[in-house]
Design an enzyme around this catalytic site. Structure first.
Site, PDB file in Angstrom:
ATOM      1  CE1 TYR A 182      -4.535  -1.921   4.761  1.00 53.43           C
ATOM      2  CE2 TYR A 182      -3.250   0.130   4.291  1.00 53.43           C
ATOM      3  CZ  TYR A 182      -4.090  -1.009   3.850  1.00 53.43           C
ATOM      4  OH  TYR A 182      -4.258  -1.234   2.475  1.00 53.43           O
ATOM      5  CB  SER A 188      -0.855  -0.181   1.183  1.00 57.48           C
ATOM      6  OG  SER A 188      -1.567   1.334   1.329  1.00 57.48           O
ATOM      7  CE  LYS A 231      -2.412  -4.195   2.622  1.00 52.61           C
ATOM      8  NZ  LYS A 231      -2.628  -5.366   1.535  1.00 52.61           N
ATOM      9  CE1 TYR A 287      -4.650   5.850   3.588  1.00 57.81           C
ATOM     10  CE2 TYR A 287      -6.920   5.415   3.468  1.00 57.81           C
ATOM     11  CZ  TYR A 287      -5.800   4.870   3.380  1.00 57.81           C
ATOM     12  OH  TYR A 287      -5.449   3.572   3.328  1.00 57.81           O
TER      13      TYR A 287
END
Length: 255
Positions: free
Chosen positions: A155, A142, A159, A200
């Protein structure tokens, strides 16, 4: 048969929706037969398999929870049996997570890493048992692994670990003529981004998510799933035969 992937047999985990579905469609358009993995989106997976079959390629759908290594082994065996082998793994299954440091629980940590990291590792372990010379693996990282995002440490770290997996497995798989790479997409138009896009944006920034995308990326927009799928299809093609252990950032120039 024609196309850059003519005659290849591919497994796409998390293939029923979003980027995974776009990858399955692109593989089929490029000549591959496809096994589509899903966990809960059975209707979407079966509809996609029917769509690909109607277009002249072979497609099958299999349910499996990628957080369970036993189910991963069963999935890869089923895919190889149904397609008559396995040449490509596109490891796309993943789950999103946002949370403050003090709110993350051990159970949440284990769940995120079980899917995003451990699941991808064991997908590789099991898929390559069916591969020979020319096998291809693409793992899904990601853009979050390369850019700090508020409340996104769990998260992002799950990744980032995937990129290290690709790097460190590359010499081992290289001895067998198999390449492995990771792909780190930026913001992409999917149901996941619809749900989590606003998160985000840093809470102290007075802007909505579309504005942030317009002002913080060179192209000023999000990717379409088909654009990410095109990069995956390149990485599993013969044109990428000398690329391995790398992470490709397809993020529209996110800065």
């Amino acid at each position: 048969m024609s196309g850059t992937l003519a005659g290849r047999k591919a497994l796409v985990t998390g293939g029923a929706r979003g980027i995974g579905a776009a990858v399955a469609r692109r593989f089929a358009a490029d000549g591959a037969d496809v096994a589509i993995n899903y966990r809960s989106s059975s209707d979407a997976a079966e509809a996609l398999a029917a769509e690909i079959t109607a277009g002249g390629r072979r497609a099958v759908a299999f349910k499996a929870d990628i957080s369970d290594p036993d189910q991963i082994q069963r999935l890869t065996d089923q895919a190889a049996d149904a397609l008559g082998g396995l040449d490509i793994l596109a490891s796309n299954a993943g789950i999103e997570h946002f949370g403050t440091l003090d709110a993350v629980t051990p159970a949440e940590f284990d769940r995120v890493f079980a899917v995003n990291t451990r699941g991808q590792f064991f997908a590789v372990q099991n898929a390559v048992r069916h591969m020979g010379e020319g096998g291809r693996v693409v793992l899904m990282s990601s853009g979050s692994a390369h850019k700090a995002v508020f409340h996104h440490a769990l998260y992002a770290s799950s990744k980032a670990a995937v990129e290290s997996i690709a790097l460190n497995l590359s010499p081992e798989l290289g001895r067998r003529g198999i390449t492995i790479n990771a792909l780190a997409p930026g913001g992409t138009v999917t149901d996941m981004s619809d749900h989590a896009g606003s998160r985000y944006v840093h809470p102290d920034v007075d802007a909505d998510f579309p504005t942030v995308i317009r002002t913080a990326s060179a192209l000023g927009r999000m990717a379409q799933p088909a654009e990410i799928a095109a990069v995956v299809s390149f990485l599993v093609s013969d044109d990428a035969s000398f690329i391995t252990g790398r992470t490709i950032q397809a993020d529209g120039g996110w800065f």
